[in-house]
Write an enzyme that holds these catalytic residues in place. Structure first.
Site, PDB file in Angstrom:
ATOM      1  N   CYS A  44      -1.302  33.089  11.577  1.00 32.89           N
ATOM      2  CA  CYS A  44      -0.979  33.839  13.066  1.00 32.89           C
ATOM      3  C   CYS A  44      -1.359  33.065  13.927  1.00 32.89           C
ATOM      4  O   CYS A  44      -2.310  31.981  14.987  1.00 32.89           O
ATOM      5  CB  CYS A  44      -1.902  34.839  13.538  1.00 32.89           C
ATOM      6  SG  CYS A  44      -2.437  36.347  12.180  1.00 32.89           S
ATOM      7  N   GLU A  45       0.524  32.264  13.918  1.00 32.38           N
ATOM      8  CA  GLU A  45       0.380  30.914  14.936  1.00 32.38           C
ATOM      9  C   GLU A  45       2.307  30.653  14.418  1.00 32.38           C
ATOM     10  O   GLU A  45       2.117  30.813  13.661  1.00 32.38           O
ATOM     11  CB  GLU A  45      -0.073  30.043  14.756  1.00 32.38           C
ATOM     12  CG  GLU A  45      -1.112  28.584  15.429  1.00 32.38           C
ATOM     13  CD  GLU A  45      -1.154  28.385  16.514  1.00 32.38           C
ATOM     14  OE1 GLU A  45       0.399  28.369  17.304  1.00 32.38           O
ATOM     15  OE2 GLU A  45      -2.330  28.110  16.682  1.00 32.38           O
ATOM     16  N   TYR A  51       1.151  14.154   1.653  1.00 34.01           N
ATOM     17  CA  TYR A  51       0.246  14.986   2.497  1.00 34.01           C
ATOM     18  C   TYR A  51       0.616  16.395   2.422  1.00 34.01           C
ATOM     19  O   TYR A  51       0.901  16.870   3.459  1.00 34.01           O
ATOM     20  CB  TYR A  51       0.997  14.105   3.408  1.00 34.01           C
ATOM     21  CG  TYR A  51       0.647  12.270   3.610  1.00 34.01           C
ATOM     22  CD1 TYR A  51      -0.403  12.401   3.557  1.00 34.01           C
ATOM     23  CD2 TYR A  51       2.271  12.221   3.469  1.00 34.01           C
ATOM     24  CE1 TYR A  51      -0.686  10.754   3.708  1.00 34.01           C
ATOM     25  CE2 TYR A  51       1.444  10.353   3.311  1.00 34.01           C
ATOM     26  CZ  TYR A  51       0.736  10.133   3.338  1.00 34.01           C
ATOM     27  OH  TYR A  51       0.068   8.579   3.210  1.00 34.01           O
ATOM     28  N   GLU A  86       0.967  -1.192   0.055  1.00 36.06           N
ATOM     29  CA  GLU A  86       0.002  -0.019   0.103  1.00 36.06           C
ATOM     30  C   GLU A  86       0.910   1.333   0.136  1.00 36.06           C
ATOM     31  O   GLU A  86       1.455   2.164   0.572  1.00 36.06           O
ATOM     32  CB  GLU A  86      -0.438  -0.225   1.282  1.00 36.06           C
ATOM     33  CG  GLU A  86      -1.936  -1.332   1.729  1.00 36.06           C
ATOM     34  CD  GLU A  86      -2.001  -1.226   2.884  1.00 36.06           C
ATOM     35  OE1 GLU A  86      -2.086  -0.993   3.948  1.00 36.06           O
ATOM     36  OE2 GLU A  86      -3.175  -2.487   3.708  1.00 36.06           O
ATOM     37  N   PRO A  87       1.268   1.500  -1.027  1.00 39.37           N
ATOM     38  CA  PRO A  87       1.974   2.239  -1.090  1.00 39.37           C
ATOM     39  C   PRO A  87       1.839   3.396  -1.581  1.00 39.37           C
ATOM     40  O   PRO A  87       1.083   3.658  -2.042  1.00 39.37           O
ATOM     41  CB  PRO A  87       3.284   2.550  -1.904  1.00 39.37           C
ATOM     42  CG  PRO A  87       2.791   1.602  -3.345  1.00 39.37           C
ATOM     43  CD  PRO A  87       1.723   0.594  -2.385  1.00 39.37           C
ATOM     44  N   TYR A 123       5.211  17.109  12.094  1.00 39.58           N
ATOM     45  CA  TYR A 123       6.379  16.212  12.145  1.00 39.58           C
ATOM     46  C   TYR A 123       7.537  16.408  11.919  1.00 39.58           C
ATOM     47  O   TYR A 123       8.329  15.765  11.981  1.00 39.58           O
ATOM     48  CB  TYR A 123       6.064  15.216  10.600  1.00 39.58           C
ATOM     49  CG  TYR A 123       4.433  14.569  10.910  1.00 39.58           C
ATOM     50  CD1 TYR A 123       3.979  13.941  11.106  1.00 39.58           C
ATOM     51  CD2 TYR A 123       4.509  15.193   8.997  1.00 39.58           C
ATOM     52  CE1 TYR A 123       2.608  13.582  10.771  1.00 39.58           C
ATOM     53  CE2 TYR A 123       2.763  14.336   8.682  1.00 39.58           C
ATOM     54  CZ  TYR A 123       2.302  13.669   9.207  1.00 39.58           C
ATOM     55  OH  TYR A 123       1.117  13.111   9.522  1.00 39.58           O
TER      56      TYR A 123
HETATM   57  C1  LIG Z   1      -0.901   6.003   5.170  1.00 39.30           C
HETATM   58  C2  LIG Z   1      -0.847   4.324   5.169  1.00 39.30           C
HETATM   59  C3  LIG Z   1       0.087   4.143   4.308  1.00 39.30           C
HETATM   60  C4  LIG Z   1       0.983   4.700   3.052  1.00 39.30           C
HETATM   61  O1  LIG Z   1       1.720   4.890   3.904  1.00 39.30           O
HETATM   62  P1  LIG Z   1       3.186   6.229   3.380  1.00 39.30           P
HETATM   63  O2  LIG Z   1       3.885   6.419   4.025  1.00 39.30           O
HETATM   64  O3  LIG Z   1       2.823   6.705   3.243  1.00 39.30           O
HETATM   65  O4  LIG Z   1       3.264   4.955   2.296  1.00 39.30           O
HETATM   66  C5  LIG Z   1      -0.296   2.825   4.019  1.00 39.30           C
HETATM   67  N1  LIG Z   1      -1.601   1.554   4.569  1.00 39.30           N
HETATM   68  C6  LIG Z   1      -1.956   2.506   5.722  1.00 39.30           C
HETATM   69  C7  LIG Z   1      -3.180   1.296   5.902  1.00 39.30           C
HETATM   70  C8  LIG Z   1      -1.966   3.582   5.688  1.00 39.30           C
HETATM   71  O5  LIG Z   1      -2.768   4.084   6.635  1.00 39.30           O
END
Ligand SMILES: *Cc1c(COP(=O)(O)O)cnc(C)c1O
Length: 402
Positions: A332-333, A360, A263-264, A306
């Site tokens: 303004c922060e 992001y 899941e990239p 982060y």
């Molecule tokens: C955010 C997320 C990702 C992707 O993470 P990356 O660091 O952007 O690659 C994959 N799987 C799940 C469940 C996530 O919440």
């Protein structure tokens, strides 16, 4: 470099569409996707783009055209994915702490579902029994390293079902006759060491032995991309080779072929993105020289949220003398993008670019301080196309009862 936008191209985009502006390079996404496919070509592997990184529907369509599937963390992301043309079975829904209603909606839409708590597992099992196969999100408690805020595998993380609760999982699965077709883990972002993946994989193998109807193992993400010059990208080709050996070995034991899923998010879309802003004010104080730009953490929150590092360049004065600046926003922060950064001399109205802004970036933007969200532009086949209009004042009032 290939698939990188030049200063001239970014300046042209800023002139055409104004600033602040997010610009994405479609062919860079393609390049990253192809690198992944190539690295894992030794074993049946599917990639589910984690679309929370950047959900513009044009980006989703582009990924679909590459053969990618989609990972969604909310029902609205699922709906966006369907709208972009993904088939339900090309979508994986991996929510955290949602109501059962949202899970039921996902079942009705026919997408793959990943369950991440025992109580939800129980509810799902009581309601659906073995009629709707699911995946279970396991927390292997393996530290991904890097930033604690974006690490999800540690022992007090809210994500997944603890590996130490296997007995409980098994009991629920047995009594409700759940059909478990996949196991999932996602140890968090920024895995520098591929051994983390391989360790987690071993953990997942040990869990897999408890289920006999598995079709896939989902290893989540965490592929790192370089933010600083000296940063390295996750060594995916070496990971691919080692994974290949490990999974082939396990398949013999398991007696059945297993697909690998990933899941990239960041890996696919971070480097494709550029955030272009204008310098408004250059302000010398007794402590530093501030550059105040026409944006803020309302548009790019990663540095404040982060402590993330984004490379910045002055693209309209690239040969100016190098000086040290603190780059701040107009919110303004406390709103600092970068402390003590070397930039070519910045003059009011110069154009600055933040690199690696695809993931992001826009996605975490807000209207804080009643500021408008930026426009988004896609560069593809040599041309820039507007893919999200810059907000206007009326957008701030939309939905308000006046
Ligand atoms: C955010 C997320 C990702 C992707 O993470 P990356 O660091 O952007 O690659 C994959 N799987 C799940 C469940 C996530 O919440």
């Amino acid at each position: 470099m290939e698939n990188q936008l030049s200063n001239e191209q970014l300046i042209a985009a800023a002139q055409q569409f104004g600033t602040p502006l997010y610009v994405y390079h479609a062919e860079k996404i393609t390049e990253q996707y192809n690198k992944l496919s190539h690295a894992f070509s030794g074993h049946p592997t599917r990639f589910f783009y984690a679309c929370k990184a950047l959900t513009n529907i044009n980006i989703l369509k582009h990924l679909k055209s590459l053969g990618s599937s989609l990972d969604c963390v909310s029902i609205n992301e699922v709906k966006l994915g369907l709208k972009a043309g993904f088939e339900p079975k090309e979508i994986l829904f991996t929510p955290n702490c949602v109501a059962f209603d949202e899970i039921r909606e996902a079942v009705d839409l026919g997408v793959n579902i990943n369950i991440d708590s025992i109580s939800m597992l129980e509810q799902f099992g009581n309601y659906y029994g073995d009629t709707y196969p699911i995946c279970i999100r396991i927390n292997p408690h393996i530290e991904a390293g890097g930033n604690y805020k974006i690490s999800t595998g540690h022992i007090d993380s809210k994500f997944g079902i603890s590996i130490h609760q296997m007995r409980h999982i098994e009991r629920v699965v047995k009594t409700t006759k759940l059909h478990i077709q996949g196991l999932h883990m996602h140890t968090g972002s920024e895995i520098k060491d591929i051994n983390v993946f391989l360790q987690a994989l071993e953990v997942l193998f040990s869990v897999a032995e408890h289920f006999d109807r598995l079709e896939f193992l989902d290893l989540g993400s965490g592929f790192k991309v370089p933010y600083k010059e000296e940063d390295r990208e996750t060594d995916i080709s070496s990971l691919g080779q080692k994974l290949n050996i490990a999974i082939k070995e396990f398949e013999k034991e398991y007696g059945k072929p297993l697909e690998i899923w990933f899941e990239p998010g960041k890996y696919l879309v971070s480097e494709c993105g550029y955030f272009v802003v204008n310098a408004n004010v250059v302000k010398q104080t007794t402590a530093t020289v501030f550059v105040g730009v026409n944006s803020g953490f309302n548009h790019l929150i990663r540095p404040m949220f982060y402590d993330s590092y984004h490379k910045i360049a002055n693209i309209s004065n690239p040969s100016g003398a190098e000086r040290i600046y603190t780059v701040v926003g107009n919110i303004c922060e406390t709103d600092t993008f970068a402390w003590d950064r070397v930039l070519n001399e910045v003059r009011a109205e110069d154009l600055l670019v933040f690199y690696n802004a695809g993931a992001y970036g826009f996605e975490m933007s807000s209207n804080f301080n009643s500021r408008l969200k930026p426009a988004e532009v896609l560069f593809k086949d040599g041309t820039f196309t507007l893919i999200r209009k810059r907000e206007v004042f009326e957008d701030l009032l939309r939905g308000q009862v006046v």
